[in-house]
Motif scaffolding. Structure first.
Motif, PDB file in Angstrom:
ATOM      1  N   SER A 157      -5.520   4.713   0.064  1.00 20.24           N
ATOM      2  CA  SER A 157      -6.357   3.305  -0.131  1.00 20.24           C
ATOM      3  C   SER A 157      -5.650   2.569  -1.114  1.00 20.24           C
ATOM      4  O   SER A 157      -4.683   3.073  -1.901  1.00 20.24           O
ATOM      5  CB  SER A 157      -7.715   3.833  -0.796  1.00 20.24           C
ATOM      6  N   ILE A 158      -6.147   1.178  -1.309  1.00 24.98           N
ATOM      7  CA  ILE A 158      -5.709   0.390  -2.279  1.00 24.98           C
ATOM      8  C   ILE A 158      -5.800   0.739  -3.829  1.00 24.98           C
ATOM      9  O   ILE A 158      -5.066   0.925  -4.392  1.00 24.98           O
ATOM     10  CB  ILE A 158      -6.036  -0.957  -2.104  1.00 24.98           C
ATOM     11  N   SER A 177      -3.158   1.959  -6.550  1.00 25.55           N
ATOM     12  CA  SER A 177      -3.358   1.253  -7.693  1.00 25.55           C
ATOM     13  C   SER A 177      -3.252   2.065  -8.878  1.00 25.55           C
ATOM     14  O   SER A 177      -2.515   1.817  -9.859  1.00 25.55           O
ATOM     15  CB  SER A 177      -4.652   0.507  -7.718  1.00 25.55           C
ATOM     16  N   PRO A 193      -5.256  -3.440  -8.209  1.00 25.77           N
ATOM     17  CA  PRO A 193      -5.624  -3.342  -6.873  1.00 25.77           C
ATOM     18  C   PRO A 193      -5.062  -4.821  -6.108  1.00 25.77           C
ATOM     19  O   PRO A 193      -4.822  -4.668  -5.018  1.00 25.77           O
ATOM     20  CB  PRO A 193      -7.015  -3.314  -6.740  1.00 25.77           C
ATOM     21  N   ILE A 249      -1.574  -4.391  -4.827  1.00 26.63           N
ATOM     22  CA  ILE A 249      -1.509  -3.666  -3.782  1.00 26.63           C
ATOM     23  C   ILE A 249      -2.019  -4.244  -2.611  1.00 26.63           C
ATOM     24  O   ILE A 249      -1.090  -4.175  -1.376  1.00 26.63           O
ATOM     25  CB  ILE A 249      -2.130  -2.428  -4.063  1.00 26.63           C
ATOM     26  N   ARG A 250      -3.024  -5.089  -2.573  1.00 27.54           N
ATOM     27  CA  ARG A 250      -3.786  -5.844  -1.599  1.00 27.54           C
ATOM     28  C   ARG A 250      -2.716  -6.832  -0.979  1.00 27.54           C
ATOM     29  O   ARG A 250      -2.585  -7.039   0.047  1.00 27.54           O
ATOM     30  CB  ARG A 250      -4.909  -6.379  -2.097  1.00 27.54           C
ATOM     31  N   PHE A 272       0.096  -5.288   0.876  1.00 27.58           N
ATOM     32  CA  PHE A 272      -0.259  -4.725   2.035  1.00 27.58           C
ATOM     33  C   PHE A 272      -0.230  -5.848   2.969  1.00 27.58           C
ATOM     34  O   PHE A 272       0.139  -5.770   4.141  1.00 27.58           O
ATOM     35  CB  PHE A 272      -1.673  -4.021   2.057  1.00 27.58           C
ATOM     36  N   THR A 283      -5.821   1.583   6.417  1.00 28.15           N
ATOM     37  CA  THR A 283      -4.511   1.117   6.714  1.00 28.15           C
ATOM     38  C   THR A 283      -3.468   1.893   7.172  1.00 28.15           C
ATOM     39  O   THR A 283      -3.195   3.000   6.732  1.00 28.15           O
ATOM     40  CB  THR A 283      -3.857   0.562   5.257  1.00 28.15           C
TER      41      THR A 283
END
Length: 390
Positions: free
Chosen positions: A320-321, A325, A332, A335-336, A339, A358
């Motif tokens: 996950s983000i 992170s 975050p 990272i987002r 992505f 993801t």
């Protein structure tokens, strides 16, 4: 500047700020209506302004209470209040003034005395009208969703929704659900005309600021000079910092300014209306601010690409983000955005729901990349250029 001769710039110190206690009417019912909350609040505000002006409780050019105060009073988000104010601004009850606030207008007097030109909502409204007429919609037919219309007319989704709500207030269209985001818009009337004046005179506030900034640069600066801080320009141009920021971005895209990170700041690299000249070495070998801001995301993307290539297969779910992170010690949001960029490149896909996440849909090829310099001294730039030439 020349614009001072055409517009009135009121000072906030000379105006009266209304308190939220002055709003002494019954609160609107936001639950039992098919209309959007912003429209209900907008009509409520318009009614309060009308009755209060007539009773002498408020005056023209009084400043409305803050959006946060209205949001707390009504139990809605600040964004909903913002949309409601934009709604009644289109109807002529108020006028927003950068660096001052939202001023009460005499809704019977539609003359504009404050610096504010054609809004994006005006342009979107006319674009939707043209779309309805040119595509041959008939009364009673369903229009596409607001997001689809936004793509067709090339405006943001939020601006398009505001334009649609305005057309609904004119009984040109309507929606049949409480949440307009999920509704199908229905055409109610073709009894309207496209305002070609708005189309031909579609100069927004940012457009005017761009002209004012070009005039300011021509009169006060030369090539190599730094642009004053946004706050200084905002005060000089009688506009918000955000509007100045948007205008500066236009000048950067036009090649008049160069934005660099750190102490170098934003500098003039070409005077407006001047003959184009070759770039200086220090402006050609390192990334401008837009690229430099992306540099951090690019490093993160390359790390994730290597991680996918080494440890994952098509169909695998990524951490996950929040997990990445903490692992990479990055925000975050970084990272987002990484992505999102990898999704645009076709490596990742997002899925919602209980089993969402993801997922990998393609394995990237890893190769070394060369990045531009983020900062450089002009003296070093000359030495670097001489080495490259040899």
């Amino acid at each position: 500047m020349n614009s001072k001769d055409k517009y009135i710039f009121p000072k906030k110190s000379d105006l009266v700020q209304l308190s939220i206690d002055s709003v002494d009417c019954e609160l609107p019912d936001l639950k039992n209506s098919d209309e959007a909350k912003s429209v209900i609040i907008g009509k409520w505000l318009a009614q309060w302004i009308t009755s209060s002006l007539k009773a002498g409780k408020i005056q023209v050019n009084n400043i409305l209470p803050s959006k946060s105060e209205f949001a707390y009073l009504l139990g809605v988000s600040i964004g909903t209040v913002q949309n409601a104010i934009r709604y009644i601004e289109d109807l002529g009850y108020v006028e927003s003034k950068q660096c001052i606030g939202t001023l009460v207008k005499d809704y019977k007097d539609q003359s504009v005395t404050i610096r504010k030109l054609t809004s994006k909502r005006d342009l979107a409204t006319e674009a939707i009208k043209r779309y309805i007429l040119t595509d041959g919609f008939k009364v009673g037919s369903h229009l596409p969703s607001s997001r689809t219309i936004a793509t067709i007319i090339d405006f943001s989704a939020n601006t398009t929704r505001l334009a649609l709500e305005y057309l609904a207030s004119q009984n040109i269209i309507c929606h049949r659900f409480k949440n307009p985001k999920d509704s199908t818009w229905v055409l109610m009337s073709l009894d309207f005309e496209v305002n070609n004046y708005v189309r031909q005179h579609s100069e927004t506030l940012v457009d005017m600021l761009v002209k004012d900034l070009e005039d300011y640069i021509s009169k006060n600066l030369k090539v190599g000079d730094r642009i004053p801080p946004h706050s200084v320009l905002a005060q000089a141009l009688k506009a918000s910092i955000k509007s100045v920021h948007d205008a500066l971005k236009v000048l950067i895209d036009k090649g008049i300014l160069l934005a660099r990170r750190g102490r170098y700041g934003t500098t003039v690299i070409k005077l407006p209306n001047s003959v184009p000249t070759s770039q200086k070495p220090e402006t050609s070998i390192f990334a401008p601010a837009k690229d430099a801001a992306f540099y951090h995301y690019e490093k993160t993307q390359n790390y994730i690409k290597r991680m996918i290539a080494q440890d994952y297969e098509v169909g695998d779910k990524l951490p996950s983000i929040q997990e990445l992170s903490r692992k990479l010690d990055l925000s975050p949001n970084t990272i987002r955005k990484a992505f999102q960029n990898l999704s645009k490149e076709g490596y990742l896909v997002f899925s919602r729901g209980r089993y969402g996440g993801t997922f990998v849909i393609d394995i990237p090829e890893i190769e070394s990349q060369t990045f531009k310099w983020l900062a450089v001294n002009p003296q070093y730039a000359k030495e670097y250029q001489s080495v490259e030439d040899n």
